[in-house]
Every structure is written in C-alpha cells, then in structure tokens.
Design an enzyme around this catalytic site. Structure first.
Site, PDB file in Angstrom:
ATOM      1  N   HIS A 118       0.866  -1.176   0.000  1.00 43.51           N
ATOM      2  CA  HIS A 118       0.000   0.000   0.000  1.00 43.51           C
ATOM      3  C   HIS A 118       0.903   1.226   0.000  1.00 43.51           C
ATOM      4  O   HIS A 118       1.855   1.279   0.776  1.00 43.51           O
ATOM      5  CB  HIS A 118      -0.893  -0.027   1.239  1.00 43.51           C
ATOM      6  CG  HIS A 118      -2.071   0.885   1.133  1.00 43.51           C
ATOM      7  ND1 HIS A 118      -1.948   2.244   1.202  1.00 43.51           N
ATOM      8  CD2 HIS A 118      -3.385   0.632   0.944  1.00 43.51           C
ATOM      9  CE1 HIS A 118      -3.145   2.795   1.065  1.00 43.51           C
ATOM     10  NE2 HIS A 118      -4.037   1.844   0.904  1.00 43.51           N
ATOM     11  N   ARG A 158      -6.694  10.752  -0.557  1.00 41.30           N
ATOM     12  CA  ARG A 158      -6.363  11.141  -1.929  1.00 41.30           C
ATOM     13  C   ARG A 158      -7.626  11.224  -2.774  1.00 41.30           C
ATOM     14  O   ARG A 158      -7.782  12.124  -3.587  1.00 41.30           O
ATOM     15  CB  ARG A 158      -5.374  10.132  -2.538  1.00 41.30           C
ATOM     16  CG  ARG A 158      -3.980  10.261  -1.963  1.00 41.30           C
ATOM     17  CD  ARG A 158      -3.094   9.123  -2.416  1.00 41.30           C
ATOM     18  NE  ARG A 158      -3.327   7.903  -1.647  1.00 41.30           N
ATOM     19  CZ  ARG A 158      -3.312   6.683  -2.149  1.00 41.30           C
ATOM     20  NH1 ARG A 158      -3.101   6.496  -3.440  1.00 41.30           N
ATOM     21  NH2 ARG A 158      -3.503   5.636  -1.377  1.00 41.30           N
TER      22      ARG A 158
END
Ligand SMILES: Cc1cc2nc3c(=O)[nH]c(=O)nc-3n(C[C@H](O)[C@H](O)[C@H](O)COP(=O)(O)OP(=O)(O)OC[C@H]3O[C@@H](n4cnc5c(N)ncnc54)[C@H](O)[C@@H]3O)c2cc1C
Ligand SMILES: *[C@@H]1O[C@H](CO)[C@@H](O)[C@H](O)[C@H]1NC(C)=O
Length: 511
Positions: free
Chosen positions: A292, A315
C-alpha cells in the site's frame, strides 16, 4: 412336555433377572458396544476472523474447540479491518450483481493460468457463498452490515460495513467472540504459540494428529516461562498472513527480497506458513504481495514497524502527495504504480525501509474525509497547518495544482478527478492538513493451497488428512491481487467450511 415347559419358564425367569440386573445397575446398563472415547477436541490455530468462523461452526455442531492464540488478545489483524466485507447478491445492494466471480478472476490476473481448475473452484465457492456469509453475520450473529461501498477493482458496489457504529473488523470479531463465549465447549487460550503440527506415526497417509504448543506464563518474579505441551486432535490453521514477517531472515524477504525491512499494517511477527510447509503443504502465490503506498509515519515513533494505514479516501477526496515539495504521480493511479513512483528513489531510512512523502489536503478535501482525518489528527499522524509551514516550493506546487483543478492547465500526471479540493487561490497562509506517509506491506496473497472444502493440499494435490486451513494463511483464492473486502469474506466462507469439514471428520471417526 412338562420338563420342556419348566425349562422355558426357568429360562424366562433367568432372562428377566438379567434384564432387571442390567436395568438397575447403571454402570452395566450404559455399557456401550465399544469402549467409550472422550469427545475429540478440534484444535484451531489463530483467533482472527477465519479461526472464529471455524470455531462457530464446530460449536454449532457440539464439538469442543480449543483455540490457541499467540497474542495476548484475540482478533488478529482481522479486528483492524475498516473497509468492509464483500457479498453478492445481497439485499443491501441497489443494483443487480452478477459480476463478482468475473471481477475476482480479472483481479487474480495471470495467476489463473496455473492450477486453473483449483483456482476457479475456490473463486466460485468464495463468490457463491458470499451472500450466505453476509446473511449469517447479519441474521445469526447480529452484525450491522447495511452500508455498501464501491472499492477499486469492483464493477459493482458490494463491500458491506455497518451504518455508523464501530468499524467492520471490530464489529464482526466482537459479535463472534461473544456468541462463542456463551458455549462451555469453547475454550480460548491466549499467549500460546503453536510450534509444530504433529503427524501420524502409524498411518502411511502422514495425516495431522495434533499440535505442539508453548504457553507463556509468568513466575512469581514476573519472568516469562514457556511450557511445552502436546495436544491431539484434528487441526484448523487460521494463523494469518506474513506481511508482518519482514525481517531480512523472514518469509517475506525470502520471496520478495526487495521488500525486506518494509514496515507493515500487520503486527510484526514471524510467519506461520512453515507449520504447513513442514507437513507437506503446497505453497502458492508466495511472491504476490500487496504494498500500500501510504502508511502513516508516526512523528513520535518514526521507527515503528507497525503503521496505521492512510486510507485511500484522503487522496480520493482531492488530497495530493508531495516529495521534496513536488507532486510526482497521479495520486489516484493503482496502488502498485503509486508505490513504484515512490520506491524508485532511494529510501530515507533503511530499517524500517522508509521514504519521506507528505499527504496534503485542503479544507474542502479535509471536510469530505473528516471522519478519517479527525481520527488521524487525534492520533498525531496528521496536523492542521499552513502552506508556508510546508517549506520552499510547496506554494508553487499547490498553486499549479489549483490551476489544474480549475481546468486552466492539463495535469502532467494525467490526474482527472479532484473531488472536493476547493482551494482556488492558494496563499502562504492557506490552511492545509498534512501527514508523513511511506509504502507499507499490507496483505499477502500466497500461502497453503486449499481445496474448495478448505482441506490443505499436498504437493500432488492430495488432501492432507486431519488438516484444514482458512484465511490469509491460505493461497490460491486471490491470485496476483486481492480485491478489497474479499479477505474478510474468505475468512468467513472458508473458515465455516473448514469448521464443518472438521466436525464431519470427528463425527465419522467416533461412530
Ligand atoms: C489495517 C488493516 C485493514 C484491513 N481492512 C480490510 C477490509 O476492510 N476488508 C478486508 O476484507 N480485509 C481487510 N484487511 C485484511 C484482513 O483484515 C486480513 O486479511 C484478515 O483479517 C486475515 O484474517 P485471518 O483470520 O486469516 O488472520 P488474522 O486476523 O491475522 O489472525 C491470525 C491470528 O493467528 C495468530 N497466530 C499466528 N501464528 C500463530 C501460532 N503459531 N500459534 C498461535 N497463534 C498464531 C495471530 O497472532 C493472529 O491473532 C485489512 C488488514 C489490515 C491490516
Ligand atoms: C444498521 O444501522 C443503521 C444506523 O444505525 C440502522 O438504520 C439500520 O436499521 C441498522 N440495520 C440493521 C439490520 O440493524
């Protein structure tokens, strides 16, 4: 004639005496056809979702369970799961969903080219049993899973979690644990590590007949001592993945040397797969590891191997990533390519291996991701600040990003979505929210190959007698890449199947 009558009367009396004797003498009356055997106990290794799901099925069939857990508390990595659990079709979905199987195969990628039949059977079982898994959690265990989300790689929204309330991992684990604890047949022993699977000495089949384990206990001075014990019975391995086994001599480094010393969202701990390999289990997909791109580096303990995930939503709602004050990637690209964009540089720190990247949100993205962001702020992982505080060059970078968001400029990284970014005219004193992030090892696809009946398969594809496995310790279900929400699902589906298979095995041997 008289004599024979007398004989039969005597015979009847004699018979009556025997019956009366048997009837009144309980020890004789209960004498079974064969010597009594104590009810066999099923042994489960690991108290995450896979272990608890297996235990639930065994207890439902009145089989005693001993669950051995290395940690001081139950729940494993499962208790931290935050996105949810997949299921289709369920009553909570608003669209018809016939694509779960196809989405899973697509995500498994080129791994489908080997052991194709076995993988197809596993994926078919995973997806076809998913509705029943959700129904079981909701209707029998009382977990609220009424909210649906669309995660990356899915064509239909099918990831379930509760509406409000605790995160799904915690909610599911606590519901299963409290229901198990109602049964006197359920025994959980924490601080006990299984060190070896025992194998049959007698049968040539080399079946598994029990475990060797060590329980930590403290003496009067508080020193830890290990007591080695043996226990016989069929075994279900539900010991989790190896993302947290990142030391240079560990399992992760053996299959992916470049990931040695990476931090992880998983507890740092040695991998359990050797237990299975030692009894001849076939390991598959060990090289397929999910990295990740954004785990938080805690400014208070930057060298901690354990990181909290900086969720994609930061994000997704408009946030950007900076390195040396510059953007460097389409932040919404796949996890793999965002990670690659970071790790192409040399690392700032070698142990744990870390890069210095900032995630930055404006006020608009912060508000949209508020429930997550506030949690990170409360943990000291993010802070509210101004652009000027972020150092030289950052104002320039953010002004350019704002022009892209306003549509005045094309993004050099081809980002097309900006969601809730609202900062139109960035200034030095504009408020932003910032945290330090680095790539983390998150999930391991590989492990022991299982059959769709959750039996552990040997090198020739034969089932190892007396042994089942479920959850992240297994391989073959996800191929190259796991879909978000499918790991909790595999724990429930194959954990329950393992529990049922083990119960049948015990039943068949005691009759
Ligand atoms: C932060 C985070 C968020 C996640 N979010 C999601 C999500 O939203 N949805 C999703 O589907 N997946 C998610 N995942 C992945 C998912 O949580 C795991 O893949 C899954 O929980 C694994 O469950 P498990 O039962 O196989 O193993 P675990 O839950 O890890 O449990 C294994 C247990 O076995 C014990 N154990 C290991 N070896 C031994 C031994 N030798 N002796 C005794 N005990 C042993 C361990 O101590 C541990 O408690 C997330 C993972 C993390 C880390
Ligand atoms: C789940 O929780 C939500 C919000 O509290 C509630 O509206 C809903 O009825 C619950 N669903 C179930 C099945 O309990």
């Amino acid at each position: 004639m008289i004599r024979s009558n007398l004989l039969s009367v005597l015979g009847l009396i004699f018979l009556g005496l025997i019956v009366a004797y048997l009837y009144h003498n309980p020890s004789v009356q209960k004498l079974p056809m064969r010597p009594p055997t104590p009810q066999t106990t099923a042994i489960i290794i690991g108290s995450g979702l896979a272990g608890l799901s297996a235990a639930s099925e065994l207890i439902a069939k009145n089989i005693p369970v001993l669950l051995l857990e290395r940690g001081t508390k139950p729940g494993g990595n499962s208790i931290k799961a935050s996105s949810g659990i997949n299921g289709a079709p369920t009553k909570y979905q608003s669209t018809v969903d016939e694509m779960f199987y196809a989405d899973t195969v697509a995500s498994a990628g080129r791994a489908m080219e080997s052991s194709t039949a076995q993988r197809s059977a596993l994926i078919a079982t995973l997806t076809q049993e998913s509705k029943r898994a959700i129904d079981w959690l909701v209707e029998e265990k009382g977990v609220n899973l009424s909210k649906i989300a669309l995660l990356g790689g899915h064509n239909v929204a099918r990831t379930h979690r509760g509406a409000g309330g605790p995160p799904p991992g915690w909610a599911i684990i606590s519901a299963l644990l409290s229901s198990l604890k109602e049964s006197p047949l359920f025994q959980l022993q924490t601080s006990c590590t299984v060190t070896r699977l025992l194998r049959s000495q007698v049968h040539s089949s080399q079946g598994v007949t029990g475990v060797e384990y060590i329980c930590a206990s403290k003496d009067v001075e508080g020193d830890e001592h290990g007591e080695r014990k043996l226990l016989h019975g069929p075994v279900i391995v539900a010991a989790g993945g190896f993302a947290g086994d990142a030391l240079p001599a560990g399992i992760l480094a053996r299959y992916r040397p470049e990931l040695a010393c990476y931090p992880s969202t998983n507890e740092p701990r040695p991998s359990p797969v050797h237990l299975l390999a030692d009894v001849g289990a076939q390991l598959v997909d060990m090289q397929h590891v999910q990295v990740h791109p954004t785990g938080f580096v805690d400014p208070d303990v930057p060298s901690s191997r354990l990181k909290i995930l900086a969720a994609e939503v930061l994000r997704g709602e408009g946030g950007i990533l900076l390195r040396d004050g510059q953007r460097f990637v389409n932040e919404l690209d796949t996890r793999e390519s965002v990670s690659r964009a970071i790790t192409q540089w040399s690392a700032e720190r070698e142990d744990p291996r870390q890069w210095d990247v900032k995630v930055v949100l404006d006020e608009g993205s912060y508000v949209a991701a508020k429930s997550h962001a506030d949690f990170y702020i409360s943990k000291g992982l993010m802070k509210k600040t101004t652009i000027a505080e972020l150092g030289p060059g950052v104002l320039d970078t953010i002004q350019r990003y704002a022009r892209v968001v306003r549509g005045e400029e094309d993004d050099v990284f081809r980002r097309k979505q900006f969601a809730n970014w609202g900062l139109q005219e960035p200034e030095g004193d504009s408020v932003v929210y910032v945290g330090s992030v680095t790539p983390v090892v998150h999930f391991t696809m590989g492990g022991a190959l299982i059959s769709e009946r959750a039996e552990v398969l040997g090198k020739e594809g034969e089932a190892v007698e007396g042994l089942w496995a479920a959850g992240e310790v297994t391989g073959g279900v996800h191929g190259e890449n796991r879909l978000g929400g499918s790991s909790l699902l595999e724990c429930v589906v194959f954990g329950r199947i393992a529990g049922k298979g083990c119960a049948e095995y015990i039943g068949s041997r005691s009759t």
